[in-house]
Design an enzyme around this catalytic site. Structure first.
Site, PDB file in Angstrom:
ATOM      1  N   SER A 107       0.950   2.222   7.544  1.00  8.58           N
ATOM      2  CA  SER A 107       1.968   2.975   6.779  1.00  8.58           C
ATOM      3  C   SER A 107       3.376   2.465   7.021  1.00  8.58           C
ATOM      4  O   SER A 107       4.250   2.620   6.169  1.00  8.58           O
ATOM      5  CB  SER A 107       1.943   4.449   7.184  1.00  8.58           C
ATOM      6  OG  SER A 107       0.648   4.953   7.230  1.00  8.58           O
ATOM      7  N   HIS A 156       1.636  -2.397   4.070  1.00 11.13           N
ATOM      8  CA  HIS A 156       3.000  -2.356   3.514  1.00 11.13           C
ATOM      9  C   HIS A 156       3.698  -3.645   3.908  1.00 11.13           C
ATOM     10  O   HIS A 156       3.397  -4.251   4.942  1.00 11.13           O
ATOM     11  CB  HIS A 156       3.752  -1.107   3.999  1.00 11.13           C
ATOM     12  CG  HIS A 156       3.386   0.110   3.211  1.00 11.13           C
ATOM     13  ND1 HIS A 156       4.059   0.480   2.071  1.00 11.13           N
ATOM     14  CD2 HIS A 156       2.379   1.004   3.366  1.00 11.13           C
ATOM     15  CE1 HIS A 156       3.498   1.562   1.560  1.00 11.13           C
ATOM     16  NE2 HIS A 156       2.467   1.918   2.323  1.00 11.13           N
ATOM     17  N   HIS A 180      -4.943  -0.808   4.134  1.00 14.87           N
ATOM     18  CA  HIS A 180      -3.804  -0.472   3.269  1.00 14.87           C
ATOM     19  C   HIS A 180      -2.555  -1.007   3.951  1.00 14.87           C
ATOM     20  O   HIS A 180      -2.210  -0.576   5.053  1.00 14.87           O
ATOM     21  CB  HIS A 180      -3.751   1.059   3.124  1.00 14.87           C
ATOM     22  CG  HIS A 180      -2.557   1.608   2.409  1.00 14.87           C
ATOM     23  ND1 HIS A 180      -2.611   2.053   1.096  1.00 14.87           N
ATOM     24  CD2 HIS A 180      -1.284   1.822   2.808  1.00 14.87           C
ATOM     25  CE1 HIS A 180      -1.428   2.529   0.736  1.00 14.87           C
ATOM     26  NE2 HIS A 180      -0.588   2.392   1.757  1.00 14.87           N
ATOM     27  N   ASP A 227       1.294   5.288  -4.434  1.00 17.61           N
ATOM     28  CA  ASP A 227       2.324   4.893  -3.451  1.00 17.61           C
ATOM     29  C   ASP A 227       3.606   4.541  -4.209  1.00 17.61           C
ATOM     30  O   ASP A 227       4.724   4.778  -3.724  1.00 17.61           O
ATOM     31  CB  ASP A 227       1.830   3.697  -2.619  1.00 17.61           C
ATOM     32  CG  ASP A 227       2.267   3.766  -1.166  1.00 17.61           C
ATOM     33  OD1 ASP A 227       3.438   4.057  -0.945  1.00 17.61           O
ATOM     34  OD2 ASP A 227       1.450   3.508  -0.261  1.00 17.61           O
ATOM     35  N   TYR A 281       7.415   5.365   9.381  1.00 18.92           N
ATOM     36  CA  TYR A 281       6.668   5.763   8.180  1.00 18.92           C
ATOM     37  C   TYR A 281       7.406   5.325   6.900  1.00 18.92           C
ATOM     38  O   TYR A 281       8.587   5.670   6.713  1.00 18.92           O
ATOM     39  CB  TYR A 281       6.549   7.283   8.219  1.00 18.92           C
ATOM     40  CG  TYR A 281       5.550   7.925   7.328  1.00 18.92           C
ATOM     41  CD1 TYR A 281       4.203   7.566   7.351  1.00 18.92           C
ATOM     42  CD2 TYR A 281       5.940   8.949   6.468  1.00 18.92           C
ATOM     43  CE1 TYR A 281       3.281   8.199   6.541  1.00 18.92           C
ATOM     44  CE2 TYR A 281       5.021   9.594   5.662  1.00 18.92           C
ATOM     45  CZ  TYR A 281       3.694   9.212   5.701  1.00 18.92           C
ATOM     46  OH  TYR A 281       2.783   9.838   4.909  1.00 18.92           O
TER      47      TYR A 281
HETATM   48  C1  LIG Z   1       1.203   9.821   2.044  1.00 15.41           C
HETATM   49  C2  LIG Z   1       1.411   8.342   2.342  1.00 15.41           C
HETATM   50  O1  LIG Z   1       2.295   7.794   1.402  1.00 15.41           O
HETATM   51  C3  LIG Z   1       0.088   7.628   2.428  1.00 15.41           C
HETATM   52  C4  LIG Z   1       0.255   6.153   2.520  1.00 15.41           C
HETATM   53  O2  LIG Z   1       0.194   5.454   1.519  1.00 15.41           O
HETATM   54  C5  LIG Z   1       0.562   5.532   3.806  1.00 15.41           C
HETATM   55  O3  LIG Z   1       0.475   6.203   4.851  1.00 15.41           O
HETATM   56  O4  LIG Z   1       0.914   4.351   3.787  1.00 15.41           O
HETATM   57 MN   LIG Z   2       1.250   3.564   1.764  1.00 15.01          MN
END
Ligand SMILES: C[C@H](O)CC(=O)C(=O)O
Ligand SMILES: [Mn+2]
Length: 346
Positions: free
Chosen positions: A170, A201, A199, A17, A290
């Site tokens: 994401s 952010h 995961h 990432d 995103y």
């Molecule tokens: C391809 C993306 O960077 C995958 C990811 O780390 C996310 O969706 O967050």
């Molecule tokens: Mn990510």
């Protein structure tokens, strides 16, 4: 909730990432040095590839300094205890990439799809499981699907052979309540042996809080990056998460001070700009956009004179998802044109 004694596997994102804010241009030496530091700090799993996964090298996503093969070959032989994982987005990465990663010694493959598109992962998950790899289904932009919808998608990936399912924030849009609702529902629906991962952010500064919420409802794998090096305002900062887990008695196996030193001495010095919650990264989280769109929007701001924040808000309004990077220019051009028309009419 008392989480003392719980064991979680921390999965490092710095070298995958973290490739987004590095524009996929990390050197082999940077990869080797950081991976070695992470390994010595006790991080058990380290992801290495282009930011958009195996085969990400392209006009759409950006050309890296080295091939995935070169990065993986540089890192894997140096690892004393850590295993190496690779991300694969079907359509970007192919079964040939998967086989190549397996042959180089990649232990874990994470097959990533948009959170409503798990059905495109069958072939890749099936092959990875057949090869005996630790096989993970990775549902991106999970804020865009309901708890019930995520359950359906997670079950599909599990039925293809995934032994772990990730709920992926994401956009850094989710709050601890969302995490508990969504991961809790998925945990209840999966087989007891199937692991659950999260995961995060850090666009709304929720990376650590969301990760703890995920552990509370049964997640056993958590992603984080040293100094947060990742898309947008970065991933959950690993050194902070490790310190918080340590205080709560959650066992990560990662050394609190060694991981701080990796972040401070090895990762911060290679940043091209500070990974922080600036107004654009904050907008990603606020508008549910995103994470890897950030640099594209900043580039479009320079080219067309439309503030990145306005472009990102519009991308969120239009529900754009990963893979639609080309729509950022399109959106910026339309906004610039609308401004010209407004200006002429005024
Ligand atoms: C391809 C993306 O960077 C995958 C990811 O780390 C996310 O969706 O967050
Ligand atoms: Mn990510």
């Amino acid at each position: 909730m008392n989480l003392s004694g719980k064991k979680v596997t921390l999965h490092d994102m710095t070298l995958r990432d973290g490739m987004h804010p590095k524009r996929h241009l990390m050197t082999l030496e940077q990869m080797r040095t950081i991976a070695t530091g992470l390994d010595e700090a006790g991080v058990p799993l380290i992801e290495v590839t282009h930011g958009d996964g195996l085969g990400g090298s392209s006009v759409n996503y950006g050309f890296p300094a080295h091939t995935d093969e070169e990065y993986l070959s540089a890192v894997i032989p140096l690892m004393k205890q850590a295993k190496v994982s690779a991300l694969l987005l079907p359509g970007i990465g192919t079964v040939d990439h998967l086989r190549m990663a397996h042959e180089l010694g990649v232990a874990t493959i994470r097959v990533a799809t948009h959170c409503t598109e798990a059905d495109v992962s069958e072939q890749h998950i099936g092959l990875a499981a057949k090869l005996g790899m630790d096989t993970v289904g990775f549902l991106m932009m999970s804020h865009m699907n309901s708890a019930e919808g995520l359950v359906t998608q997670a079950r599909l990936m599990e039925s293809y052979g995934a032994n772990c399912i990730y709920i992926t924030d994401s956009a850094g849009h989710m709050l601890p309540g969302d995490v508990k609702e969504k991961l809790g529902a998925v945990r209840d629906a999966l087989k007891p042996d199937t692991e659950l991962g999260f995961h995060g952010h850090h666009n709304l500064a929720m990376g650590v809080a969301n990760s703890i919420a995920a552990i509370e409802v049964g997640a056993t794998r958590i992603d984080a990056a040293a100094a947060g090096l990742g898309a947008g305002a970065g991933n959950t900062p690993m050194e902070v998460l490790v310190a918080v887990c340590d205080r709560m008695g959650i066992q990560t196996g990662v050394d609190v001070f060694k991981i701080q030193d990796v972040a401070e001495d090895l990762v911060v010095p290679i940043m091209d700009f500070p990974i922080r919650i600036d107004r654009d990264a904050l907008t990603l989280g606020y508008a549910g956009v995103y994470g890897s769109f950030l640099l594209f929007a900043k580039r479009a701001e320079k080219k067309y004179g439309v503030p990145a924040r306005e472009i990102l808000v519009e991308m969120g309004r239009r529900g754009m998802v990963g893979g639609q990077e080309d729509m950022i220019e399109d959106t910026a051009l339309n906004l610039a044109k609308a401004k010209q028309i407004q200006g002429a009419a005024a």
